[in-house]
Design a protein around this motif. Sequence first.
Motif, PDB file in Angstrom:
ATOM      1  N   GLY A 311       0.851  -1.207  -0.158  1.00  0.00           N
ATOM      2  CA  GLY A 311      -0.006  -0.145   0.256  1.00  0.00           C
ATOM      3  C   GLY A 311       0.858   1.155  -0.051  1.00  0.00           C
ATOM      4  N   PHE A 312       0.114   2.443   0.465  1.00  0.00           N
ATOM      5  CA  PHE A 312       0.875   3.548   0.540  1.00  0.00           C
ATOM      6  C   PHE A 312       1.471   4.079   1.915  1.00  0.00           C
ATOM      7  CE2 PHE A 312       0.581   8.236   0.812  1.00  0.00           C
ATOM      8  CZ  PHE A 312       1.425   8.531  -0.236  1.00  0.00           C
ATOM      9  N   VAL A 313       2.610   4.338   2.092  1.00  0.00           N
ATOM     10  CA  VAL A 313       3.386   4.543   3.311  1.00  0.00           C
ATOM     11  C   VAL A 313       4.013   5.824   3.338  1.00  0.00           C
ATOM     12  CG1 VAL A 313       3.287   2.174   4.014  1.00  0.00           C
ATOM     13  CG2 VAL A 313       5.237   3.021   2.602  1.00  0.00           C
ATOM     14  N   ASP A 314       4.012   6.530   2.287  1.00  0.00           N
ATOM     15  CA  ASP A 314       4.817   7.960   2.325  1.00  0.00           C
ATOM     16  C   ASP A 314       3.915   9.033   2.969  1.00  0.00           C
ATOM     17  OD1 ASP A 314       6.979   6.895   0.851  1.00  0.00           O
ATOM     18  OD2 ASP A 314       5.901   7.274  -1.211  1.00  0.00           O
ATOM     19  N   PRO A 315       4.541  10.080   3.234  1.00  0.00           N
ATOM     20  CA  PRO A 315       3.769  11.184   3.820  1.00  0.00           C
ATOM     21  C   PRO A 315       2.535  11.694   2.904  1.00  0.00           C
ATOM     22  CG  PRO A 315       5.970  11.733   4.096  1.00  0.00           C
ATOM     23  CD  PRO A 315       5.864  10.519   3.110  1.00  0.00           C
ATOM     24  N   GLY A 316       1.313  11.898   3.322  1.00  0.00           N
ATOM     25  CA  GLY A 316       0.340  12.428   2.699  1.00  0.00           C
ATOM     26  C   GLY A 316      -0.791  11.366   2.411  1.00  0.00           C
ATOM     27  N   ALA A 317      -1.539  11.915   1.517  1.00  0.00           N
ATOM     28  CA  ALA A 317      -2.814  11.027   1.223  1.00  0.00           C
ATOM     29  C   ALA A 317      -2.889  10.389  -0.087  1.00  0.00           C
ATOM     30  CB  ALA A 317      -4.121  11.679   1.596  1.00  0.00           C
ATOM     31  N   LYS A 318      -2.975   9.009  -0.018  1.00  0.00           N
ATOM     32  CA  LYS A 318      -3.196   8.404  -1.354  1.00  0.00           C
ATOM     33  C   LYS A 318      -4.178   7.189  -1.222  1.00  0.00           C
ATOM     34  CE  LYS A 318      -0.930   6.185  -5.359  1.00  0.00           C
ATOM     35  NZ  LYS A 318       0.226   5.616  -5.963  1.00  0.00           N
ATOM     36  N   THR A 319      -5.082   7.256  -2.040  1.00  0.00           N
ATOM     37  CA  THR A 319      -6.388   6.420  -1.754  1.00  0.00           C
ATOM     38  C   THR A 319      -6.196   5.122  -2.660  1.00  0.00           C
ATOM     39  OG1 THR A 319      -7.556   7.559  -3.323  1.00  0.00           O
ATOM     40  CG2 THR A 319      -7.900   8.087  -1.306  1.00  0.00           C
ATOM     41  N   VAL A 320      -5.142   4.469  -2.535  1.00  0.00           N
ATOM     42  CA  VAL A 320      -4.953   3.142  -2.913  1.00  0.00           C
ATOM     43  C   VAL A 320      -5.400   1.885  -2.289  1.00  0.00           C
ATOM     44  CG1 VAL A 320      -2.355   2.788  -2.351  1.00  0.00           C
ATOM     45  CG2 VAL A 320      -3.285   1.650  -4.373  1.00  0.00           C
TER      46      VAL A 320
ATOM     47  N   TYR B 203     -10.046  11.397   4.772  1.00  0.00           N
ATOM     48  CA  TYR B 203      -8.667  10.759   4.939  1.00  0.00           C
ATOM     49  C   TYR B 203      -7.981  11.120   6.262  1.00  0.00           C
ATOM     50  CZ  TYR B 203      -4.819   8.426   2.752  1.00  0.00           C
ATOM     51  OH  TYR B 203      -3.722   7.464   2.394  1.00  0.00           O
ATOM     52  N   HIS B 306      -5.168   2.002   3.598  1.00  0.00           N
ATOM     53  CA  HIS B 306      -4.464   2.381   2.525  1.00  0.00           C
ATOM     54  C   HIS B 306      -3.009   2.103   2.759  1.00  0.00           C
ATOM     55  CE1 HIS B 306      -7.776   3.996   0.715  1.00  0.00           C
ATOM     56  NE2 HIS B 306      -7.449   4.973   1.719  1.00  0.00           N
ATOM     57  N   GLY B 307      -2.296   2.142   3.912  1.00  0.00           N
ATOM     58  CA  GLY B 307      -1.059   1.700   4.457  1.00  0.00           C
ATOM     59  C   GLY B 307      -0.825   1.622   5.779  1.00  0.00           C
ATOM     60  N   VAL B 309       2.277   2.244   8.327  1.00  0.00           N
ATOM     61  CA  VAL B 309       3.678   2.662   8.335  1.00  0.00           C
ATOM     62  C   VAL B 309       4.406   2.249   9.861  1.00  0.00           C
ATOM     63  CG1 VAL B 309       5.184   5.057   7.971  1.00  0.00           C
ATOM     64  CG2 VAL B 309       2.926   4.663   7.156  1.00  0.00           C
ATOM     65  N   LYS B 328      -2.849   4.569   7.697  1.00  0.00           N
ATOM     66  CA  LYS B 328      -3.464   5.493   6.723  1.00  0.00           C
ATOM     67  C   LYS B 328      -5.073   4.926   6.313  1.00  0.00           C
ATOM     68  CE  LYS B 328       0.776   7.435   4.959  1.00  0.00           C
ATOM     69  NZ  LYS B 328       0.354   8.940   4.681  1.00  0.00           N
ATOM     70  N   LEU B 365      -6.391  14.132   7.840  1.00  0.00           N
ATOM     71  CA  LEU B 365      -5.370  14.616   6.789  1.00  0.00           C
ATOM     72  C   LEU B 365      -5.926  15.380   5.767  1.00  0.00           C
ATOM     73  CD1 LEU B 365      -2.604  13.230   7.805  1.00  0.00           C
ATOM     74  CD2 LEU B 365      -2.789  12.095   5.777  1.00  0.00           C
TER      75      LEU B 365
END
Lengths: 461, 461
Positions: A311-320, B203, B306-307, B309, B328, B365
Amino acid sequence: MDHKIEIRQYIADHQERYLEDLKDWLRIPSVSALPEHRDDMYRAADYAAKLLQRIGLEQVEVIPTPGHPLVYAEWLKAPGKPTVLFYGHYDVQPADPIELWKTPPFEPTIQNNNLYCRGVSDDKGQTMLVIKALETLLQVDGKLPVNVKVLIEGEEEIGSPSIGAYVKEHAERLACDTVFVCDSPMERADTPTIITGLRGMAYTEIEVRGAQRDLHSGLFGGVAPNPLHAIALIIAKLKDENDHIHIPGLYDKLQAPSDFDREFWDQDPLNLAEGFKQEMGLNALSGEPEYPPLERIGGRPSFDVHGIVGGFVDPGAKTVIPGVVTAKISMRLPPALNSKEVFALLEKAVKSYAPPNVEVTVRYLAGAEGMSVAQNSSSMTAAVIALKETFGNDPIFVRSGGTLPVAVIFQEVLNAPVVLTGFALPDDNLHAPNEKYSLDNFFKGIYTIARFLEERAIIAD
Amino acid sequence: MDHKIEIRQYIADHQERYLEDLKDWLRIPSVSALPEHRDDMYRAADYAAKLLQRIGLEQVEVIPTPGHPLVYAEWLKAPGKPTVLFYGHYDVQPADPIELWKTPPFEPTIQNNNLYCRGVSDDKGQTMLVIKALETLLQVDGKLPVNVKVLIEGEEEIGSPSIGAYVKEHAERLACDTVFVCDSPMERADTPTIITGLRGMAYTEIEVRGAQRDLHSGLFGGVAPNPLHAIALIIAKLKDENDHIHIPGLYDKLQAPSDFDREFWDQDPLNLAEGFKQEMGLNALSGEPEYPPLERIGGRPSFDVHGIVGGFVDPGAKTVIPGVVTAKISMRLPPALNSKEVFALLEKAVKSYAPPNVEVTVRYLAGAEGMSVAQNSSSMTAAVIALKETFGNDPIFVRSGGTLPVAVIFQEVLNAPVVLTGFALPDDNLHAPNEKYSLDNFFKGIYTIARFLEERAIIAD
């Protein structure tokens, strides 16, 4: 001059050089987990070999393995006396996260009578003090009181994948009456500690697969399986809020503790539980409420999630919605629980807990068995005498919650009792930034090992 | 020559140049999420501005914002005629994972009558076809049938943080009778699709804190709180195996669907549910079993992780118990559910579900509201006529599960009906590797927009 004073004096007179030898070893960043340090592994092994040669050991050898090399040396000129095999390791953990170090991780730095450096306490400092004990005795007496073999590995931090085969193939060369492993902490600074048991481990990855590709949660949120949700459901079923593990069959094979362990766990005479809280910065301990804290570590299986990949673990919001995720999970296992058997039980439980519409695969990544150590061997007696003489207090016997695959191999293949002890302290930051080692304990350790060898020479088996 | 044929002919004669203009735009990697592409954002905005200038629009401006710039242009020479505001965006998703692309992500490549490139379908291709429709009409007729404003943003993929303030401050400049948003897919290649509703979104990040530092699972496994286990417990309580969300109060404010939506969801006349399965490569859909699949997307709130961390996520086995982890999580919300209100409910639920001995923080977020679109506006009628003429079939009206914050802003601030449609296809790999756009649909889209403007000019409000 009294012989004990002579030994003390020699150590005192050579403190600076002994420390310099350790520092030079520490400067070699022998991180076994990272391929870019492959050359450093050889440099660190060579360094140990040259030192062992220089102090007078024989048959010194850097032994290639499929992974990082072993170092072997021996001194077998005490006919009729027992043989002690010392084990240590020259590999260290990665320094990450480097930004949390207050001094450069591979530049040994002294502050407040502590030496700071990656690997100083785990295990280069504790291996070096054995070498320096041998050096001291050879310098003071011109000989050792017993026969000695030394085996140092470079893969302890990555699960000791190569040493087992070597020990099995060279059981005769390594034959001994005692294995001495100097790679553990004291429970308190005033109380030497001998380990009487280790937990085994099963390290697994649970992979959960949903859709064939990552999906957009707007377009598919509501009809798509979410593998991160599925892994949460599975984990929540495997271990509940009270930290009971729900793997059918797991607890069935646990054995009742000995009276000695039962009493130590119930009474916690050193109030170790309080120390755990302080180390963690918490007001309360977690774990199974109906078992005393020491038993939760020494006598019960544990279940820990180490990371969830995907999934998505970077800063911010991604809706994957990820197509596939993996949870890294390990269990620590008291000696009665076999790692492969527990893995089979875990795999079965995971498959039964998996929600519909996802595919689950459970992989066995690494494992090791636990062990128990007899408290009444001659070597244990010698160790108790030496430790008490150095620290003034009787050592305590504790079952560690940790795992040391090589100790089990030694015990089984060489059929020799293993003494597990060490001079690290609970706040030495093992595997963490700002790893340190007490200089006092470094020199006390040298003296203790020298005295152990002398006592071991005169106690009948 | 018949005017419709004249338009078709002009588009056909200029296909190559129209495509080249799109390709040049696509080659600029205008990834809004990545700071290293900041210059590319300006290049992409400038490119659009110059093109709008060249085709004859006026007041063309690249408008700085606290984030990436907006592009504005207008043509207001149709007194007495309605004004249509076109919206599009020039920013694109990151290309990761790059290794899964079969062609370079920022080199437009034609294969099987599809154009492959990041952003081609979301949304540069769909924005370019609007520009090309304006160019076509201006070339063929020397004028447009209605007044036109164009606003293109560069932050759609990161939640449109800047455009809202601009629209509010410049509501007069942007005043219009219709907003036309060309940024969505058709449900099937033969069936044009008009979106009648969007879900909003909340989010969030749930942070779980255990010990003050990372711990070794051997030494502490059994007494340490494991934040990864805690987050799994929390997530499992928030959404169960049947995908019911357990946030007290969440479902209370949901409104009963209209008869139109009810019937469409129950009957699924285009068998869209089958298409979802095929896209996901699954035999079954997930989600609340008692609601039809289309309702799960269009009319029900969703909850997706989504992830997660924290901890150890590299290959291999490391036995760390992390001190802190973050999950997330986003929820998609039907229009009746307000994002901030739902966040407050979620926060309360999370705190009540958190196991003892961990500290939980819930952060908001990003968020956006959902909306419903009236199906009976003049613009909708014009869009239906134009779409049917192009594709031969009546468009369908669907509630999308997605979120488009800017559409809500337009509807509320400009008080104008919004037409949401587009010519992307369900398998265009939006937000994924190998994004593509059908060349047929690119040219059909140009014709459709031109025809929409002509129809809009003659339908009374």
